[in-house]
Design a protein around this motif. Structure first.
Motif, PDB file in Angstrom:
ATOM      1  N   GLY A  73      38.238  34.254  30.831  1.00  0.00           N
ATOM      2  CA  GLY A  73      38.197  35.665  30.470  1.00  0.00           C
ATOM      3  C   GLY A  73      37.637  36.591  31.534  1.00  0.00           C
ATOM      4  N   LYS A  74      37.937  36.320  32.800  1.00  0.00           N
ATOM      5  CA  LYS A  74      37.493  37.198  33.887  1.00  0.00           C
ATOM      6  C   LYS A  74      38.606  38.191  34.232  1.00  0.00           C
ATOM      7  CE  LYS A  74      34.643  33.682  36.210  1.00  0.00           C
ATOM      8  NZ  LYS A  74      34.473  32.936  37.482  1.00  0.00           N
ATOM      9  N   LEU A  75      38.225  39.437  34.417  1.00  0.00           N
ATOM     10  CA  LEU A  75      39.140  40.488  34.861  1.00  0.00           C
ATOM     11  C   LEU A  75      38.689  40.940  36.245  1.00  0.00           C
ATOM     12  CD1 LEU A  75      39.342  42.544  31.572  1.00  0.00           C
ATOM     13  CD2 LEU A  75      41.311  41.476  32.684  1.00  0.00           C
ATOM     14  N   THR A  76      39.302  40.395  37.259  1.00  0.00           N
ATOM     15  CA  THR A  76      38.845  40.689  38.612  1.00  0.00           C
ATOM     16  C   THR A  76      39.988  40.583  39.602  1.00  0.00           C
ATOM     17  OG1 THR A  76      37.355  39.997  40.384  1.00  0.00           O
ATOM     18  CG2 THR A  76      38.112  38.285  38.871  1.00  0.00           C
ATOM     19  N   ALA A  77      39.899  41.383  40.659  1.00  0.00           N
ATOM     20  CA  ALA A  77      40.852  41.295  41.752  1.00  0.00           C
ATOM     21  C   ALA A  77      40.361  40.366  42.854  1.00  0.00           C
ATOM     22  CB  ALA A  77      41.113  42.686  42.333  1.00  0.00           C
ATOM     23  N   LEU A  78      39.135  39.839  42.737  1.00  0.00           N
ATOM     24  CA  LEU A  78      38.617  38.862  43.694  1.00  0.00           C
ATOM     25  C   LEU A  78      38.973  37.470  43.197  1.00  0.00           C
ATOM     26  CD1 LEU A  78      36.944  38.298  46.265  1.00  0.00           C
ATOM     27  CD2 LEU A  78      34.942  38.078  44.774  1.00  0.00           C
ATOM     28  N   HIS A  79      39.941  36.848  43.811  1.00  0.00           N
ATOM     29  CA  HIS A  79      40.470  35.576  43.347  1.00  0.00           C
ATOM     30  C   HIS A  79      40.055  34.469  44.305  1.00  0.00           C
ATOM     31  CE1 HIS A  79      43.775  37.949  41.002  1.00  0.00           C
ATOM     32  NE2 HIS A  79      42.554  38.092  40.499  1.00  0.00           N
ATOM     33  N   THR A  80      38.820  34.036  44.150  1.00  0.00           N
ATOM     34  CA  THR A  80      38.181  33.048  45.024  1.00  0.00           C
ATOM     35  C   THR A  80      38.219  33.580  46.469  1.00  0.00           C
ATOM     36  OG1 THR A  80      39.016  31.354  43.502  1.00  0.00           O
ATOM     37  CG2 THR A  80      37.912  30.585  45.458  1.00  0.00           C
ATOM     38  N   ALA A  81      39.080  33.016  47.327  1.00  0.00           N
ATOM     39  CA  ALA A  81      39.124  33.466  48.722  1.00  0.00           C
ATOM     40  C   ALA A  81      40.568  33.703  49.138  1.00  0.00           C
ATOM     41  CB  ALA A  81      38.456  32.442  49.639  1.00  0.00           C
ATOM     42  N   VAL A  82      41.250  34.587  48.419  1.00  0.00           N
ATOM     43  CA  VAL A  82      42.684  34.761  48.605  1.00  0.00           C
ATOM     44  C   VAL A  82      43.055  35.733  49.721  1.00  0.00           C
ATOM     45  CG1 VAL A  82      42.997  36.650  46.949  1.00  0.00           C
ATOM     46  CG2 VAL A  82      44.845  35.007  47.321  1.00  0.00           C
ATOM     47  N   TYR A  83      42.203  36.727  50.017  1.00  0.00           N
ATOM     48  CA  TYR A  83      42.642  37.828  50.885  1.00  0.00           C
ATOM     49  C   TYR A  83      42.784  37.427  52.351  1.00  0.00           C
ATOM     50  CZ  TYR A  83      42.373  40.716  46.840  1.00  0.00           C
ATOM     51  OH  TYR A  83      42.611  41.228  45.594  1.00  0.00           O
ATOM     52  N   ASP A  84      41.908  36.585  52.843  1.00  0.00           N
ATOM     53  CA  ASP A  84      42.060  36.125  54.217  1.00  0.00           C
ATOM     54  C   ASP A  84      43.332  35.292  54.347  1.00  0.00           C
ATOM     55  OD1 ASP A  84      41.133  36.033  56.888  1.00  0.00           O
ATOM     56  OD2 ASP A  84      40.336  34.020  56.562  1.00  0.00           O
ATOM     57  N   THR A  85      43.649  34.502  53.302  1.00  0.00           N
ATOM     58  CA  THR A  85      44.886  33.713  53.301  1.00  0.00           C
ATOM     59  C   THR A  85      46.105  34.615  53.251  1.00  0.00           C
ATOM     60  OG1 THR A  85      43.783  31.855  52.204  1.00  0.00           O
ATOM     61  CG2 THR A  85      46.182  31.945  52.066  1.00  0.00           C
ATOM     62  N   LEU A  86      46.080  35.607  52.358  1.00  0.00           N
ATOM     63  CA  LEU A  86      47.211  36.527  52.261  1.00  0.00           C
ATOM     64  C   LEU A  86      47.444  37.262  53.575  1.00  0.00           C
ATOM     65  CD1 LEU A  86      46.692  38.157  48.726  1.00  0.00           C
ATOM     66  CD2 LEU A  86      48.535  36.610  49.424  1.00  0.00           C
ATOM     67  N   ARG A  87      46.364  37.719  54.185  1.00  0.00           N
ATOM     68  CA  ARG A  87      46.487  38.465  55.433  1.00  0.00           C
ATOM     69  C   ARG A  87      47.102  37.604  56.531  1.00  0.00           C
ATOM     70  NH1 ARG A  87      41.164  41.235  57.951  1.00  0.00           N
ATOM     71  NH2 ARG A  87      40.530  39.035  58.051  1.00  0.00           N
ATOM     72  N   SER A  88      46.672  36.356  56.623  1.00  0.00           N
ATOM     73  CA  SER A  88      47.174  35.485  57.689  1.00  0.00           C
ATOM     74  C   SER A  88      48.597  35.006  57.414  1.00  0.00           C
ATOM     75  CB  SER A  88      46.241  34.284  57.878  1.00  0.00           C
ATOM     76  OG  SER A  88      46.189  33.500  56.702  1.00  0.00           O
ATOM     77  N   ARG A  89      48.937  34.767  56.142  1.00  0.00           N
ATOM     78  CA  ARG A  89      50.276  34.243  55.830  1.00  0.00           C
ATOM     79  C   ARG A  89      51.329  35.344  55.689  1.00  0.00           C
ATOM     80  NH1 ARG A  89      49.880  29.529  51.165  1.00  0.00           N
ATOM     81  NH2 ARG A  89      48.507  28.091  52.277  1.00  0.00           N
ATOM     82  N   HIS A  90      50.939  36.453  55.053  1.00  0.00           N
ATOM     83  CA  HIS A  90      51.927  37.458  54.670  1.00  0.00           C
ATOM     84  C   HIS A  90      51.697  38.836  55.275  1.00  0.00           C
ATOM     85  CE1 HIS A  90      53.038  34.343  51.906  1.00  0.00           C
ATOM     86  NE2 HIS A  90      51.949  34.466  51.182  1.00  0.00           N
ATOM     87  N   GLY A  91      50.565  39.039  55.929  1.00  0.00           N
ATOM     88  CA  GLY A  91      50.305  40.311  56.570  1.00  0.00           C
ATOM     89  C   GLY A  91      49.367  41.206  55.775  1.00  0.00           C
ATOM     90  N   GLU A  92      48.835  42.214  56.449  1.00  0.00           N
ATOM     91  CA  GLU A  92      47.851  43.098  55.827  1.00  0.00           C
ATOM     92  C   GLU A  92      48.455  43.930  54.706  1.00  0.00           C
ATOM     93  OE1 GLU A  92      45.924  45.381  58.818  1.00  0.00           O
ATOM     94  OE2 GLU A  92      44.831  43.651  59.657  1.00  0.00           O
ATOM     95  N   ASP A  93      49.720  44.333  54.831  1.00  0.00           N
ATOM     96  CA  ASP A  93      50.340  45.123  53.762  1.00  0.00           C
ATOM     97  C   ASP A  93      50.402  44.327  52.466  1.00  0.00           C
ATOM     98  OD1 ASP A  93      50.660  47.277  55.412  1.00  0.00           O
ATOM     99  OD2 ASP A  93      52.784  46.899  55.836  1.00  0.00           O
ATOM    100  N   ALA A  94      50.727  43.048  52.571  1.00  0.00           N
ATOM    101  CA  ALA A  94      50.785  42.199  51.378  1.00  0.00           C
ATOM    102  C   ALA A  94      49.409  42.086  50.725  1.00  0.00           C
ATOM    103  CB  ALA A  94      51.316  40.817  51.733  1.00  0.00           C
ATOM    104  N   ALA A  95      48.370  41.918  51.535  1.00  0.00           N
ATOM    105  CA  ALA A  95      47.012  41.830  50.988  1.00  0.00           C
ATOM    106  C   ALA A  95      46.626  43.123  50.291  1.00  0.00           C
ATOM    107  CB  ALA A  95      46.021  41.508  52.110  1.00  0.00           C
ATOM    108  N   ARG A  96      47.003  44.268  50.878  1.00  0.00           N
ATOM    109  CA  ARG A  96      46.671  45.549  50.245  1.00  0.00           C
ATOM    110  C   ARG A  96      47.429  45.735  48.935  1.00  0.00           C
ATOM    111  NH1 ARG A  96      46.150  47.478  55.745  1.00  0.00           N
ATOM    112  NH2 ARG A  96      48.405  47.852  55.854  1.00  0.00           N
ATOM    113  N   LEU A  97      48.710  45.353  48.916  1.00  0.00           N
ATOM    114  CA  LEU A  97      49.485  45.468  47.679  1.00  0.00           C
ATOM    115  C   LEU A  97      48.929  44.553  46.596  1.00  0.00           C
ATOM    116  CD1 LEU A  97      53.198  45.668  48.895  1.00  0.00           C
ATOM    117  CD2 LEU A  97      51.904  47.434  47.675  1.00  0.00           C
TER     118      LEU A  97
END
Length: 514
Positions: A73-97
């Protein structure tokens, strides 16, 4: 209290008070039929009904009794450590979206709960991803920077409200936690008030896309619709295309009352030690319910699940001494091989069929996001992040090819290894040595047979061949279920389907032949 003495029950399901709905008994026509009554399905049906569309919601069991009823029941946009992975795999625009869409879903829950006057224990809390080992600090510093660049109010900290020291943590402010089923109960009531029809105990066995679409139930009843939404956790009816891009895992949960003055005042998670997640919920008597999750494992691998519960209970007792565990449960989640959920048009269905899956354990914001996004796609308006989650996306799938190949390698291994294992005495030993509560897979007449001995000593025997794609199931000794290691289907000891993608039960076998 010992973990073995605690009944398997989800606190959310115990306290939700959902009404009963009858099964579908006659053919019907509707604008949109939603298959699956978890948070993604209910949210989608509610969004569509609120937009004035005729909606039928079909659930194979009880509403919210699957993954949604066993969440934290957590409502959060912090999903463990996803943003560094998203940025490296898909780019900064993907992480922002990603950050913008998940944050929008969180705000949507707050707005809807206020608008409907929902009493769902909604509380604003910070979310933290932490590490106890110093070697994890550098990664969390990078995650904090990536999350901040993606637009979140993120920082790196070394002090938390936990009653034990950490080496470092990513902290994101103004996140939330709630009673998910209390929230969904209000949505269901409002859905019905706006003309939506809900049917429980109605398993869908086939979906034909097109214009119109047709949905067929296990009893042979057909629903004709302009649109179909498949929100069944695992993407049924996709002919294995999306299934190949998903991996499964289960988490164990223990919970018990904690004095309010010991509340760690936040939502915490670490991937260390088999994962640990900590939050509390209000009990209304001056106490909080401490909820601890961890011991992640892949279903169907024959893990000693009771031992996992014992480890989780021991960790809880060491870190929160004096807490008596009153509830325990388990949840299953799936993750896409390219990190991003799959939300949008189902590419193999023939048109006008949509899917929502691959939330990677973050289905509360993911399910709400799916409802908003799919409703906009049905309306023809779309959202600016629809391409990010498009199930037919090509670029991210190519970039995640190594993860995809690894997932398929693991699946392929089970087709061979499991069959070799059952030529001998059985994966859990010979049947005559099987203790009450145990299970084993053996060969009977040249065919793999799954055998369980119940607490009275009686034997239950079914085929060990999963009816989805033919992998061999393994026994979960805590939940007393048969689980498929390839795609996560789950069955009870008599073969009935508990969780897809399997649609058909395991065939019964005669215990007298053992």
């Amino acid at each position: 209290m010992n973990a073995l003495d605690t009944p398997d029950r989800s606190y959310w399901m115990q306290t939700a008070g959902f009404p009963d709905f009858a099964p579908l008994t006659a053919p019907t026509e509707v604008d949109t039929v939603v298959v699956g009554g978890g948070i993604a399905g209910i949210s989608t049906a509610w969004e569509l009904a609120r937009a004035g569309r005729g909606v039928v919601l079909l659930e194979a069991d009880r509403l919210a009794s699957g993954v949604t009823g066993h969440t934290t029941g957590k409502l959060t946009a912090l999903h463990t450590a996803v943003y560094d992975t998203l940025r490296s795999r898909h780019g900064e625009d993907a992480a922002r979206l990603y950050a913008a869409s998940q944050s929008a879903a969180l705000r949507h829950v707050l707005t809807v709960a206020e608008g409907l006057g929902v009493d769902c224990g909604l509380e604003r809390r910070p979310a933290l991803t932490y590490c106890e080992r110093p070697d994890g600090v550098e990664g969390l510093r990078a995650e904090a920077e990536a999350a901040r660049a993606a637009g979140l109010d993120a920082s790196f900290v070394t002090e938390t409200g936990l009653p034990y020291p950490v080496a470092g943590a990513v902290r994101v402010e103004n996140q939330a936690q709630f009673h998910p089923l209390a929230y969904l109960r209000a949505l269901v009531d409002d859905l019905v008030a706006h003309g939506g029809r809900v049917y429980e105990g109605t398993r869908v066995t086939d979906v034909d896309g097109g214009d119109p679409c047709r949905v067929t139930t296990a009893s042979g009843i057909t629903v004709t619709a302009r649109h179909v939404v498949v929100a069944t956790h695992h993407p049924l009816f996709d002919h294995g295309v999306l299934a190949a891009r998903l991996t499964q895992h289960r988490d164990l949960v223990v919970a018990g009352p904690l004095p309010a003055d010991r509340d760690p005042d936040g939502m915490y998670i670490t991937e260390e030690g088999g994962k640990r997640s900590v939050r509390t919920a209000p009990l209304g008597d001056g106490r909080r319910l401490l909820i601890v999750t961890g011991e992640a494992f892949a279903p169907g691998t024959g893990e000693d699940t009771e031992a996992g519960y014992e480890r989780l209970l021991g960790w809880t007792e060491r870190h929160f001494p004096g807490v008596t565990v009153t509830h325990r449960w388990a949840a299953q989640d799936n993750s896409s091989t390219d990190t991003l959920p799959l939300i949008g048009a189902l590419p193999t269905a023939g048109g006008n069929v949509y899917v929502a899956t691959g939330f990677a354990g973050w289905g509360m914001t993911g399910g709400v996001l799916a409802g908003q996004l799919i409703a906009s796609l049905v309306a023809g308006t779309g959202e600016r992040w629809e391409g990010l989650y498009d199930p037919g996306r090509f670029g991210p799938a190519v970039r995640s090819a190594p993860a995809l190949l690894k997932a398929q390698w693991e699946t392929g291994k089970h087709f061979v290894k499991d069959r070799l294992d059952t030529w001998g005495e059985g994966t859990g030993g010979p049947v005559d040595e099987l203790r009450p509560g145990g299970g084993t897979v053996v060969r009977v007449g040249g065919k793999p047979c799954a055998v369980h001995r119940d607490d009275r000593g009686g034997l239950h025997a079914v085929s060990a061949v999963c009816t989805h794609m033919g992998c061999l199931v393994a026994f979960n000794n805590a939940e007393r279920t048969w689980e498929c290691p390839c795609h996560g289907s789950r069955f009870d000891v008599d073969g009935a389907v508990l969780q897809g993608p399997a649609l058909e039960p395991l065939e019964r076998r005669d215990p007298g032949d053992l």
